[in-house]
Design a protein around this motif. Structure first.
Motif, PDB file in Angstrom:
ATOM      1  N   LEU A  51       0.818  -1.204   0.000  1.00  0.00           N
ATOM      2  CA  LEU A  51       0.000   0.000   0.000  1.00  0.00           C
ATOM      3  C   LEU A  51       0.854   1.255   0.000  1.00  0.00           C
ATOM      4  O   LEU A  51       0.520   2.241  -0.657  1.00  0.00           O
ATOM      5  CB  LEU A  51      -0.959  -0.012   1.193  1.00  0.00           C
ATOM      6  N   GLY A  52       1.957   1.242   0.724  1.00  0.00           N
ATOM      7  CA  GLY A  52       2.867   2.381   0.721  1.00  0.00           C
ATOM      8  C   GLY A  52       3.481   2.636  -0.643  1.00  0.00           C
ATOM      9  O   GLY A  52       3.587   3.776  -1.087  1.00  0.00           O
ATOM     10  N   VAL A  53       3.848   1.570  -1.323  1.00  0.00           N
ATOM     11  CA  VAL A  53       4.412   1.705  -2.672  1.00  0.00           C
ATOM     12  C   VAL A  53       3.352   2.249  -3.628  1.00  0.00           C
ATOM     13  O   VAL A  53       3.634   3.123  -4.459  1.00  0.00           O
ATOM     14  CB  VAL A  53       4.980   0.353  -3.157  1.00  0.00           C
ATOM     15  N   LEU A  54       2.118   1.754  -3.519  1.00  0.00           N
ATOM     16  CA  LEU A  54       1.042   2.264  -4.368  1.00  0.00           C
ATOM     17  C   LEU A  54       0.786   3.744  -4.124  1.00  0.00           C
ATOM     18  O   LEU A  54       0.573   4.513  -5.067  1.00  0.00           O
ATOM     19  CB  LEU A  54      -0.242   1.474  -4.119  1.00  0.00           C
ATOM     20  N   ILE A  55       0.792   4.153  -2.870  1.00  0.00           N
ATOM     21  CA  ILE A  55       0.576   5.556  -2.543  1.00  0.00           C
ATOM     22  C   ILE A  55       1.693   6.422  -3.106  1.00  0.00           C
ATOM     23  O   ILE A  55       1.442   7.476  -3.713  1.00  0.00           O
ATOM     24  CB  ILE A  55       0.440   5.744  -1.018  1.00  0.00           C
ATOM     25  N   MET A  56       2.928   5.986  -2.938  1.00  0.00           N
ATOM     26  CA  MET A  56       4.061   6.753  -3.481  1.00  0.00           C
ATOM     27  C   MET A  56       3.976   6.856  -5.002  1.00  0.00           C
ATOM     28  O   MET A  56       4.193   7.926  -5.572  1.00  0.00           O
ATOM     29  CB  MET A  56       5.389   6.116  -3.071  1.00  0.00           C
ATOM     30  N   PHE A  57       3.663   5.743  -5.658  1.00  0.00           N
ATOM     31  CA  PHE A  57       3.517   5.771  -7.109  1.00  0.00           C
ATOM     32  C   PHE A  57       2.400   6.722  -7.530  1.00  0.00           C
ATOM     33  O   PHE A  57       2.566   7.518  -8.459  1.00  0.00           O
ATOM     34  CB  PHE A  57       3.233   4.363  -7.651  1.00  0.00           C
ATOM     35  N   GLY A  58       1.264   6.637  -6.843  1.00  0.00           N
ATOM     36  CA  GLY A  58       0.130   7.494  -7.187  1.00  0.00           C
ATOM     37  C   GLY A  58       0.443   8.964  -7.025  1.00  0.00           C
ATOM     38  O   GLY A  58       0.090   9.785  -7.886  1.00  0.00           O
ATOM     39  N   LEU A  59       1.107   9.310  -5.948  1.00  0.00           N
ATOM     40  CA  LEU A  59       1.449  10.722  -5.723  1.00  0.00           C
ATOM     41  C   LEU A  59       2.475  11.215  -6.737  1.00  0.00           C
ATOM     42  O   LEU A  59       2.339  12.321  -7.283  1.00  0.00           O
ATOM     43  CB  LEU A  59       1.965  10.911  -4.300  1.00  0.00           C
ATOM     44  N   CYS A  97      -6.779   5.110  -5.194  1.00  0.00           N
ATOM     45  CA  CYS A  97      -8.069   4.562  -4.774  1.00  0.00           C
ATOM     46  C   CYS A  97      -7.926   3.193  -4.116  1.00  0.00           C
ATOM     47  O   CYS A  97      -8.765   2.823  -3.285  1.00  0.00           O
ATOM     48  CB  CYS A  97      -9.013   4.470  -5.966  1.00  0.00           C
ATOM     49  N   VAL A  98      -6.905   2.452  -4.456  1.00  0.00           N
ATOM     50  CA  VAL A  98      -6.732   1.106  -3.895  1.00  0.00           C
ATOM     51  C   VAL A  98      -6.615   1.144  -2.362  1.00  0.00           C
ATOM     52  O   VAL A  98      -7.303   0.369  -1.682  1.00  0.00           O
ATOM     53  CB  VAL A  98      -5.537   0.386  -4.544  1.00  0.00           C
ATOM     54  N   PRO A  99      -5.787   2.025  -1.770  1.00  0.00           N
ATOM     55  CA  PRO A  99      -5.747   2.061  -0.301  1.00  0.00           C
ATOM     56  C   PRO A  99      -7.085   2.468   0.318  1.00  0.00           C
ATOM     57  O   PRO A  99      -7.472   1.934   1.352  1.00  0.00           O
ATOM     58  CB  PRO A  99      -4.665   3.103   0.010  1.00  0.00           C
TER      59      PRO A  99
END
Length: 57
Positions: free
Chosen positions: A16-24, A43-45
């Motif tokens: 989830l942290g990697v997804l958030i960093m990628f999204g930002l 949206c995934v988190p």
């Protein structure tokens, strides 16, 4: 701590942290398709949180 125990405990938070960093980063630096990918990644988190809340009830 064994590798399996580490992944069991920290696998989802790291993902989830990697997804958030990628999204930002995609939202800040990209245009076009990158904005769509950033929306999906961010949206995934949120969907995970909603799923977790309703799963406990």
């Amino acid at each position: 701590m064994k590798k399996n125990e580490f992944l069991h405990l920290w696998g989802m938070p790291v993902l989830l942290g990697v997804l958030i960093m990628f999204g930002l980063l995609a939202a800040l630096t990209g245009t076009g398709i990158w904005h769509l990918l950033s929306w999906i990644a961010l949206c995934v988190p949120l969907l995970t949180i909603v799923w977790s809340v309703f799963k406990k009830n």
